[in-house]
Write a protein that holds these residues in place. Structure first.
Motif, PDB file in Angstrom:
ATOM      1  N   VAL A 271     -22.758  54.889 -56.929  1.00 39.01           N
ATOM      2  CA  VAL A 271     -22.951  53.526 -56.435  1.00 39.01           C
ATOM      3  C   VAL A 271     -22.629  53.496 -54.943  1.00 39.01           C
ATOM      4  O   VAL A 271     -21.742  54.236 -54.476  1.00 39.01           O
ATOM      5  N   HIS A 272     -23.368  52.685 -54.196  1.00 36.23           N
ATOM      6  CA  HIS A 272     -23.060  52.474 -52.781  1.00 36.23           C
ATOM      7  C   HIS A 272     -23.181  50.991 -52.449  1.00 36.23           C
ATOM      8  O   HIS A 272     -24.105  50.308 -52.916  1.00 36.23           O
ATOM      9  N   ARG A 273     -22.274  50.519 -51.633  1.00 32.49           N
ATOM     10  CA  ARG A 273     -22.266  49.125 -51.197  1.00 32.49           C
ATOM     11  C   ARG A 273     -23.207  48.965 -50.008  1.00 32.49           C
ATOM     12  O   ARG A 273     -23.349  49.859 -49.171  1.00 32.49           O
ATOM     13  N   LEU A 308     -29.248  58.218 -55.362  1.00 29.94           N
ATOM     14  CA  LEU A 308     -29.950  58.890 -56.446  1.00 29.94           C
ATOM     15  C   LEU A 308     -29.645  60.386 -56.461  1.00 29.94           C
ATOM     16  O   LEU A 308     -29.377  60.974 -57.521  1.00 29.94           O
ATOM     17  N   LEU A 309     -29.679  61.038 -55.288  1.00 25.35           N
ATOM     18  CA  LEU A 309     -29.369  62.469 -55.247  1.00 25.35           C
ATOM     19  C   LEU A 309     -27.901  62.715 -55.570  1.00 25.35           C
ATOM     20  O   LEU A 309     -27.556  63.757 -56.142  1.00 25.35           O
ATOM     21  N   LYS A 370     -32.525  44.343 -54.835  1.00 31.15           N
ATOM     22  CA  LYS A 370     -33.417  44.627 -53.719  1.00 31.15           C
ATOM     23  C   LYS A 370     -33.033  45.989 -53.157  1.00 31.15           C
ATOM     24  O   LYS A 370     -31.870  46.417 -53.306  1.00 31.15           O
ATOM     25  N   PRO A 371     -33.974  46.735 -52.588  1.00 31.54           N
ATOM     26  CA  PRO A 371     -35.383  46.398 -52.396  1.00 31.54           C
ATOM     27  C   PRO A 371     -36.200  46.639 -53.665  1.00 31.54           C
ATOM     28  O   PRO A 371     -35.716  47.277 -54.610  1.00 31.54           O
ATOM     29  N   ARG A 372     -37.443  46.198 -53.645  1.00 28.18           N
ATOM     30  CA  ARG A 372     -38.373  46.520 -54.716  1.00 28.18           C
ATOM     31  C   ARG A 372     -38.839  47.961 -54.523  1.00 28.18           C
ATOM     32  O   ARG A 372     -39.218  48.354 -53.424  1.00 28.18           O
ATOM     33  N   GLU A 412     -25.260  43.087 -53.511  1.00 28.39           N
ATOM     34  CA  GLU A 412     -24.146  43.658 -52.761  1.00 28.39           C
ATOM     35  C   GLU A 412     -24.208  45.177 -52.689  1.00 28.39           C
ATOM     36  O   GLU A 412     -23.444  45.782 -51.921  1.00 28.39           O
ATOM     37  N   GLY A 413     -25.064  45.799 -53.498  1.00 27.58           N
ATOM     38  CA  GLY A 413     -25.127  47.251 -53.487  1.00 27.58           C
ATOM     39  C   GLY A 413     -26.205  47.771 -54.412  1.00 27.58           C
ATOM     40  O   GLY A 413     -27.017  47.019 -54.962  1.00 27.58           O
ATOM     41  N   ILE A 414     -26.180  49.100 -54.584  1.00 28.13           N
ATOM     42  CA  ILE A 414     -27.190  49.807 -55.370  1.00 28.13           C
ATOM     43  C   ILE A 414     -26.495  50.893 -56.180  1.00 28.13           C
ATOM     44  O   ILE A 414     -25.475  51.449 -55.735  1.00 28.13           O
TER      45      ILE A 414
END
Length: 439
Positions: A271-273, A308-309, A370-372, A412-414
């Protein structure tokens, strides 16, 4: 073909890693030999065209060059009477296992040095350095490519990988020993070998001129011989015991399936903010699977922040029981500040393969409001497949939202999940210093 127009060569595409301050050599892959010593055992098929893991031997070296991230393009040198067929084969292989590099196929010559000259003549004019590799060595690693290229980046004009000789070597004539050579001064030489292009071309030109003048010439078994004859210093770097050459019928056993393969599964999560401001310290432009994502929030990370990596690295490490990415690449270490996650993935792959793990499938999910990401999924899939040396159908990429729930829903993150399926081949033979490769 000029370097400015190298993207017009067959199979052009993005390199796996950005260029750094060192030279970006092209690779010259020699696959023009006839393999007459093994013809009876192979049914007349030259050894470089033998199938291993559903691809000819020469293709495995091409994929390793691609995965190294420091090679800018590849010249394939094939038998003249098979050039058209081989070029079609490379095109089909590149469609299934994308190299992400420009490439070109040319005809070989009557002798090895003739084939090298033909390959050199096909290089883009701006290329300054070249790596030359025998296609019958399909087991070389990206680490070895880096080691040879590093010698060139350090200013050497010729760099060769070699291993110490462990057997006693004797000079023999007419069935009688003439002398015993000092073993501590002997090495067994491998490929790929790296050269400054201008010096190598001059050495080849000198040999060709000598032949034209009728001077007796010693058979050339590697290009370092010509550089030695021209008075250049040849630097030696450590070779690899597993970088074996398929030369004899007995060597073909290295291509046989291992009976000890065991299934393994690894799961990874990261996870990253999102940065509040693109100028915030440690804010990185978003990358996913090595692909830049346009018009996306910046992420906060010590490395380049490819969530992802990072998840994929953890899944691979899980297959091998080697802990997690934070143990191997801690965020307190300045060496990894803004480092490409593709570099980290390459190092993880090297470690898990040394542990006997062969990845064969990856399933990944990206979670973000987001993003798409629909427009990027195919590019991500193909790039991850290339980095893993897997066909695209062995990699799956999914993207979803969490219906505005949780921190991702609040934008807030992905985060990302990865599951890797692999086969485990206990590396006992490799530990004993033998060549050993899972099929």
């Amino acid at each position: 073909m000029n370097a400015e127009h190298a993207d017009q060569a067959q199979g052009s595409g993005p390199a796996s890693l950005p260029a750094d301050d060192g030279p970006r050599p092209w690779a010259l892959l020699l696959a023009a030999g006839r393999g007459s010593r093994m013809a009876a055992a192979t049914g007349g098929t030259s050894k470089q065209f033998l199938l291993w893991k559903d691809a000819p031997l020469y293709w495995h070296s091409a994929r390793t060059f691609s995965r190294s991230g420091v090679v800018a393009g590849i010249i394939f040198v094939f038998p003249p009477d098979a050039l058209a067929r081989c070029e079609d084969e490379v095109r089909a292989l590149d469609a299934r296992y994308p190299l992400g590099l420009p490439w070109k196929a040319v005809s070989g010559g009557a002798e090895r040095d003739d084939s090298v000259r033909n390959g050199l003549a096909a290089l883009p004019k701006a290329v300054t350095h070249i790596l030359i590799h025998d296609a019958a060595r399909p087991f070389m690693s990206a680490r070895l490519v880096h080691a040879v290229r590093a010698g060139l980046a350090d200013g050497a004009v010729a760099v060769i990988p070699a291993l110490p000789v462990t057997d006693t070597i004797k000079m023999v004539e007419d069935g009688q020993v003439q002398s015993t050579l000092p073993r501590h001064r002997l090495v067994a030489v491998q490929t790929p070998q790296g050269f400054a292009r201008s010096e190598l071309e001059a050495a080849h030109a000198a040999r060709a001129a000598g032949c034209a003048a009728g001077q007796e010439q010693q058979p050339v078994t590697d290009d370092a011989m010509l550089m030695e004859a021209a008075g250049h210093t040849v630097r030696v770097v450590a070779g690899e015991k597993t970088n074996c050459k398929i030369t004899t019928v007995e060597d073909m056993a290295l291509l046989s399936p291992s009976p000890s393969l065991q299934p393994r599964t690894g799961m990874g999560y990261d996870v990253h903010r999102y940065a509040q401001d693109a100028g915030e310290p440690k804010a990185r432009p978003m990358k996913l699977g090595g692909i830049a994502i346009d018009k996306a929030p910046a992420v906060l990370a010590h490395s380049d922040g490819d969530v992802l990596l990072h998840a994929l690295c953890d899944a691979l490490l899980g297959c091998a029981g080697l802990g997690d990415i934070g143990e191997h690449f801690p965020d307190a270490d300045a060496r990894f500040d803004n480092i490409s996650s593709a570099v980290l993935l390459d190092q993880v792959l090297t470690r898990v393969r040394r542990a006997g793990i062969r990845p064969c499938h990856a399933d990944m999910t990206i979670v973000a409001q987001k993003p798409r990401l629909a427009a990027f999924k195919d590019a991500i899939r193909h790039n991850v497949a290339r980095l893993l040396q897997l066909p695209p159908e062995a990699v799956n990429v999914k993207a979803t939202t969490e219906e505005r729930l949780g921190f991702t829903g609040r934008e807030e993150g992905i985060k990302a999940y990865a599951v890797v399926s692999a086969l485990y081949d206990p590396p006992a033979a490799a530990d004993a210093g033998e060549c050993h490769h899972a099929s």
